[in-house]
Enzyme design. Sequence first.
Site, PDB file in Angstrom:
ATOM      1  N   CYS A   2      -6.750-113.850  -8.482  1.00  0.00           N
ATOM      2  CA  CYS A   2      -7.526-114.562  -7.604  1.00  0.00           C
ATOM      3  C   CYS A   2      -8.666-115.519  -8.174  1.00  0.00           C
ATOM      4  CB  CYS A   2      -8.307-113.923  -6.520  1.00  0.00           C
ATOM      5  SG  CYS A   2      -7.099-112.940  -5.647  1.00  0.00           S
ATOM      6  N   HIS A  26     -14.713-116.903  -3.536  1.00  0.00           N
ATOM      7  CA  HIS A  26     -13.248-116.584  -3.120  1.00  0.00           C
ATOM      8  C   HIS A  26     -13.397-116.117  -1.687  1.00  0.00           C
ATOM      9  CE1 HIS A  26      -9.474-114.853  -3.395  1.00  0.00           C
ATOM     10  NE2 HIS A  26      -9.747-113.622  -3.300  1.00  0.00           N
ATOM     11  N   ASN A  75      -6.983-114.022   2.820  1.00  0.00           N
ATOM     12  CA  ASN A  75      -7.217-114.175   1.396  1.00  0.00           C
ATOM     13  C   ASN A  75      -6.031-114.884   0.585  1.00  0.00           C
ATOM     14  OD1 ASN A  75      -7.121-113.634  -1.408  1.00  0.00           O
ATOM     15  ND2 ASN A  75      -7.905-111.706  -1.468  1.00  0.00           N
TER      16      ASN A  75
HETATM   17  N1  ACO Z   1      -6.377-101.112  10.284  1.00  0.00           N
HETATM   18  C1  ACO Z   1      -6.921-100.045  10.742  1.00  0.00           C
HETATM   19  N2  ACO Z   1      -7.553 -98.986  10.051  1.00  0.00           N
HETATM   20  C2  ACO Z   1      -7.380 -99.247   8.730  1.00  0.00           C
HETATM   21  C3  ACO Z   1      -6.846-100.402   8.193  1.00  0.00           C
HETATM   22  C4  ACO Z   1      -6.237-101.420   9.240  1.00  0.00           C
HETATM   23  N3  ACO Z   1      -5.651-102.631   8.572  1.00  0.00           N
HETATM   24  N4  ACO Z   1      -6.975-100.299   6.741  1.00  0.00           N
HETATM   25  C5  ACO Z   1      -7.549 -99.236   6.476  1.00  0.00           C
HETATM   26  N5  ACO Z   1      -7.894 -98.456   7.859  1.00  0.00           N
HETATM   27  C6  ACO Z   1      -8.616 -97.125   8.045  1.00  0.00           C
HETATM   28  C7  ACO Z   1      -8.292 -96.361   6.539  1.00  0.00           C
HETATM   29  O1  ACO Z   1      -7.134 -95.619   6.528  1.00  0.00           O
HETATM   30  C8  ACO Z   1      -9.593 -95.473   6.806  1.00  0.00           C
HETATM   31  O2  ACO Z   1      -9.142 -94.377   7.730  1.00  0.00           O
HETATM   32  P1  ACO Z   1      -9.838 -92.884   7.509  1.00  0.00           P
HETATM   33  O3  ACO Z   1     -11.397 -93.218   7.777  1.00  0.00           O
HETATM   34  O4  ACO Z   1      -9.096 -92.194   8.791  1.00  0.00           O
HETATM   35  O5  ACO Z   1      -9.408 -92.267   6.170  1.00  0.00           O
HETATM   36  C9  ACO Z   1     -10.598 -96.474   7.513  1.00  0.00           C
HETATM   37  O6  ACO Z   1      -9.847 -97.474   8.035  1.00  0.00           O
HETATM   38  C10 ACO Z   1     -11.584 -97.040   6.482  1.00  0.00           C
HETATM   39  O7  ACO Z   1     -10.827 -97.426   5.192  1.00  0.00           O
HETATM   40  P2  ACO Z   1     -11.803 -97.913   4.012  1.00  0.00           P
HETATM   41  O8  ACO Z   1     -10.677 -98.365   3.083  1.00  0.00           O
HETATM   42  O9  ACO Z   1     -12.824 -97.082   3.462  1.00  0.00           O
HETATM   43  O10 ACO Z   1     -12.234 -99.225   4.646  1.00  0.00           O
HETATM   44  P3  ACO Z   1     -13.392-100.391   4.094  1.00  0.00           P
HETATM   45  O11 ACO Z   1     -14.406-100.512   5.013  1.00  0.00           O
HETATM   46  O12 ACO Z   1     -13.593-100.022   2.634  1.00  0.00           O
HETATM   47  O13 ACO Z   1     -12.466-101.773   4.383  1.00  0.00           O
HETATM   48  C11 ACO Z   1     -10.954-103.155   2.890  1.00  0.00           C
HETATM   49  C12 ACO Z   1     -11.206-101.776   3.651  1.00  0.00           C
HETATM   50  C13 ACO Z   1     -11.233-104.243   3.893  1.00  0.00           C
HETATM   51  C14 ACO Z   1      -9.677-103.097   2.207  1.00  0.00           C
HETATM   52  C15 ACO Z   1     -12.329-103.360   1.972  1.00  0.00           C
HETATM   53  O14 ACO Z   1     -12.265-102.121   1.226  1.00  0.00           O
HETATM   54  C16 ACO Z   1     -12.132-104.472   1.009  1.00  0.00           C
HETATM   55  O15 ACO Z   1     -12.137-105.690   1.549  1.00  0.00           O
HETATM   56  N6  ACO Z   1     -11.913-104.469  -0.108  1.00  0.00           N
HETATM   57  C17 ACO Z   1     -11.778-105.531  -1.086  1.00  0.00           C
HETATM   58  C18 ACO Z   1     -10.455-105.994  -0.814  1.00  0.00           C
HETATM   59  C19 ACO Z   1     -10.202-107.218  -1.616  1.00  0.00           C
HETATM   60  O16 ACO Z   1     -10.952-108.205  -1.382  1.00  0.00           O
HETATM   61  N7  ACO Z   1      -8.993-107.317  -2.128  1.00  0.00           N
HETATM   62  C20 ACO Z   1      -8.732-108.603  -2.805  1.00  0.00           C
HETATM   63  C21 ACO Z   1      -9.602-108.599  -4.080  1.00  0.00           C
HETATM   64  S1  ACO Z   1      -8.757-109.444  -5.356  1.00  0.00           S
HETATM   65  C22 ACO Z   1      -7.628-110.412  -4.867  1.00  0.00           C
HETATM   66  O17 ACO Z   1      -8.244-111.382  -4.176  1.00  0.00           O
HETATM   67  C23 ACO Z   1      -6.205-110.461  -4.874  1.00  0.00           C
END
Ligand code: ACO
Length: 322
Positions: A108, A242, A272
């Site tokens: 990215c 980004h 994204n």
């Molecule tokens: N819908 C509903 N629930 C979900 C989903 C979804 N799409 N995805 C995950 N959950 C659940 C999980 O299973 C978890 O459930 P649990 O508590 O029962 O175990 C709960 O939601 C919380 O999950 P977390 O992963 O802790 O949630 P978080 O607040 O961290 O958000 C996210 C997840 C959005 C992926 C966040 O961590 C994030 O944005 N990370 C960075 C991602 C990113 O930017 N990636 C790309 C970077 S590099 C590039 O651009 C290629």
Amino acid sequence: MKIIGTGSALPEKVVYNDMLTGFLDTSDSWITTRTGIQTRHLLSKETLSELAITSASAAIQSSGLQPSDIDYLICSNVANSYVTPSLSSIILSPLGCCCPCTDLNGACAGFLYALDIADAFISTHRAKNILIVAAEEPSRFCNWHERETSVLFGDGAGAVVVTEGNGFVDFRVTADTHTDVLYYKRSLETTPYDRVEEKTMPLVMQGREVFKLAVRACIKDVDTILEKNNLTGDDIDMYLLHQANLRIIDSIREHLGQPKEKFPTNLQKYGNTSSASILILIDELSREGLIPDQSTLLLSAFGGGFVTGAAITKWSKIEYNS
Ligand code: ACO
């Protein structure tokens, strides 16, 4: 080096969060509150190379140059259906360009890496006019039965033409090995000598880890590049970051103590789009006349690897003849 032309292209198909609940255990409210994303554009009828060509043609046209004036083409792309030839080779002739071309995989952060390389070419007079195109289809890396990744991404392409000039003030690119938090593996053919059968593995991402790494790395890049140039956060008119997650952008903004208006976003509409995200944002803002002439912009991106990049540039207004 300075930017003299911009373009972008998005697939026609718009997918709303609610449309995902038919086959994923997710909800519009989870996706919007955790990420800010409301819709994404996904490739269905078009190909990635078509998007790349459309965005690049628009960038060349707005630059006032002819395709034959481009003397280097760099495509930022993580993966597409061709391993070889490169995406840049595929789009070169349809664009009417006749110059050396290469692809770059900086995840990215690929656009920032491409800018850094373009600046090195231009400042050493190896090239004068460089076309940078970022075209990405991250929706095709995901397992669409997994809600953790598939809801986050969208497809799209963006492009800029850069040339000699005094727009860019500085660049910072970094790399740090964290290969286990975000990866997508594609299988290769087996040989008589290596019979270990590899399987394609859709995108694996440890969301929380990536979130923390992204915030930490971006803050470090922004602080470092500001300090190195004797600037403070107040000296920047616009932060173009980004477009991965609104909460990541908010965390960086809070650290800098800067107002929301300085952090334009479009991830709500596009999700994204990997290395295309900042380019699509620049093109939209510039065409809407929302980047004031001579304003100072700070660009910053992070991506799988873990690689990051940041740049500061003075903006010169671009005229678009629609
Ligand atoms: N819908 C509903 N629930 C979900 C989903 C979804 N799409 N995805 C995950 N959950 C659940 C999980 O299973 C978890 O459930 P649990 O508590 O029962 O175990 C709960 O939601 C919380 O999950 P977390 O992963 O802790 O949630 P978080 O607040 O961290 O958000 C996210 C997840 C959005 C992926 C966040 O961590 C994030 O944005 N990370 C960075 C991602 C990113 O930017 N990636 C790309 C970077 S590099 C590039 O651009 C290629």
